[in-house]
Structures are given as C-alpha cells and as structure tokens.
Design a protein around this motif. Structure first.
Motif, mmCIF file in Angstrom:
data_model
loop_
_atom_site.group_PDB
_atom_site.id
_atom_site.type_symbol
_atom_site.label_atom_id
_atom_site.label_comp_id
_atom_site.label_asym_id
_atom_site.label_seq_id
_atom_site.Cartn_x
_atom_site.Cartn_y
_atom_site.Cartn_z
ATOM 1 N N ASP A 21 55.503 64.599 5.911
ATOM 2 C CA ASP A 21 55.261 63.090 5.453
ATOM 3 C C ASP A 21 55.641 61.976 6.338
ATOM 4 O O ASP A 21 56.874 62.043 6.633
ATOM 5 C CB ASP A 21 55.520 63.057 3.858
ATOM 6 N N LYS A 22 54.568 61.181 6.340
ATOM 7 C CA LYS A 22 54.973 59.751 7.131
ATOM 8 C C LYS A 22 54.790 58.911 6.142
ATOM 9 O O LYS A 22 54.033 58.391 5.403
ATOM 10 C CB LYS A 22 53.585 59.775 7.947
ATOM 11 N N ASP A 23 55.365 58.018 6.593
ATOM 12 C CA ASP A 23 55.891 56.311 6.181
ATOM 13 C C ASP A 23 56.564 54.762 7.386
ATOM 14 O O ASP A 23 56.216 55.305 8.219
ATOM 15 C CB ASP A 23 56.788 56.001 4.472
ATOM 16 N N TYR A 24 56.362 53.918 6.819
ATOM 17 C CA TYR A 24 57.339 52.901 7.868
ATOM 18 C C TYR A 24 58.231 53.172 8.064
ATOM 19 O O TYR A 24 58.575 53.268 9.480
ATOM 20 C CB TYR A 24 57.123 51.907 6.839
ATOM 21 N N VAL A 56 50.656 57.465 6.425
ATOM 22 C CA VAL A 56 51.020 56.126 6.230
ATOM 23 C C VAL A 56 50.382 55.586 5.492
ATOM 24 O O VAL A 56 49.296 55.770 5.849
ATOM 25 C CB VAL A 56 51.466 55.430 7.579
ATOM 26 N N GLU A 57 50.354 54.466 5.000
ATOM 27 C CA GLU A 57 49.739 53.736 4.367
ATOM 28 C C GLU A 57 49.162 52.560 5.149
ATOM 29 O O GLU A 57 49.987 52.245 6.271
ATOM 30 C CB GLU A 57 50.720 52.443 3.476
ATOM 31 N N ALA A 58 48.047 52.078 4.925
ATOM 32 C CA ALA A 58 46.590 51.343 5.858
ATOM 33 C C ALA A 58 47.855 50.067 5.924
ATOM 34 O O ALA A 58 47.757 49.654 6.727
ATOM 35 C CB ALA A 58 45.878 51.450 5.123
ATOM 36 N N ASP A 63 51.953 46.703 10.482
ATOM 37 C CA ASP A 63 53.451 46.226 11.832
ATOM 38 C C ASP A 63 53.493 47.461 12.750
ATOM 39 O O ASP A 63 54.282 47.189 13.568
ATOM 40 C CB ASP A 63 54.463 46.502 10.338
ATOM 41 N N LEU A 64 52.927 48.423 13.237
ATOM 42 C CA LEU A 64 52.749 49.481 14.007
ATOM 43 C C LEU A 64 52.744 48.241 15.677
ATOM 44 O O LEU A 64 53.417 48.202 15.698
ATOM 45 C CB LEU A 64 51.403 50.081 14.607
ATOM 46 N N PRO A 65 51.790 47.015 15.765
ATOM 47 C CA PRO A 65 52.043 46.014 16.577
ATOM 48 C C PRO A 65 54.072 45.259 17.052
ATOM 49 O O PRO A 65 53.877 46.213 17.775
ATOM 50 C CB PRO A 65 51.165 45.214 16.963
#
Length: 125
Positions: A21-24, A56-58, A63-65
């Motif tokens: 599971d992936k998240d922030y 992760v949520e869209a 916030d990835l940059p």
C-alpha cells in the motif's frame, strides 16, 4: 498500511523494489532512501519495480516535485519505473507527467526489459 521498500546498488544502476500500500508517508520514506544510495555510489540511474496494492492518491502525487527537490533529485537522475499491477499504472503515469512538466526525471515503462534498455542502453534516449 503495509508496504515494502528495497533500495540496492547494482553496479550500473540503483534497483528500487516496492510493494504493498502506498501513501504520502510512503513517498517520504522512499525517495530519501533512493537519494542516499545514489549519492553514496554516485550512480543516478534508477530502475524502479513496483507491485502496488493501493496506490497513492492523485492529490499526493502533486507533492512529488517538492519531495524530489528536498532530496536533491534533479537532472542528474534517470528514473525508469515499472508498475506490475495494472491498477497502479494510472497514478504512475500521472506522477511521470507531473515530474516531466517540472523538468524532473521519471518515466514509466510497461516492462522491466524496456525500462532497463532505456536506462542502460547505448542510446540513452
């Protein structure tokens, strides 16, 4: 939330294996680990292979940059990513688009072979 992260130096690239599971919070754990291994070995070719249960949520993808900038992930890097779970492909495509629009590295590939060829092949394109 269960996930796994493995980041290893493979001689000519850094191999990133993720699953679960992936998240922030996952993003904030993953990319500093990748950056540390890349800096330690002065190798900025990154091959990521993921098998995501829950992406992760869209909104988190946007916030990835900032996470990349905070970890000095910049033009030196070549990041080739493969998502093995078809359910996770759309969010990886969104992330790649977000990064590309900000001149940051990251491309998604359909297969590990294609990703490895782009990342390590003679053409480098």
């Amino acid at each position: 939330m269960l996930n796994r992260i493995s980041v290893t130096f493979e001689g000519d690239h850094v191999l990133v294996m993720t699953g679960g599971d992936k998240d922030y919070e996952f993003l904030e754990q993953l990319w500093p680990k990748v950056a540390r291994v890349c800096e330690k070995h002065q190798c900025f070719n990154v091959l990521g292979i993921a098998n995501t249960n829950t992406p992760v949520e869209a909104v988190e993808a946007y916030d990835l940059p900032r996470i990349f900038r905070d970890n000095n992930i910049d033009h030196r890097y070549r990041i080739a990513w493969v998502e093995e779970n078809p359910e996770g492909v759309d969010i990886i495509d969104l992330m790649a688009s977000i990064l590309s629009n900000r001149d940051l590295p990251g491309r998604r590939f359909k297969s590990v072979e294609d990703a490895r060829e782009w990342l390590l092949g003679a053409s480098g394109n």
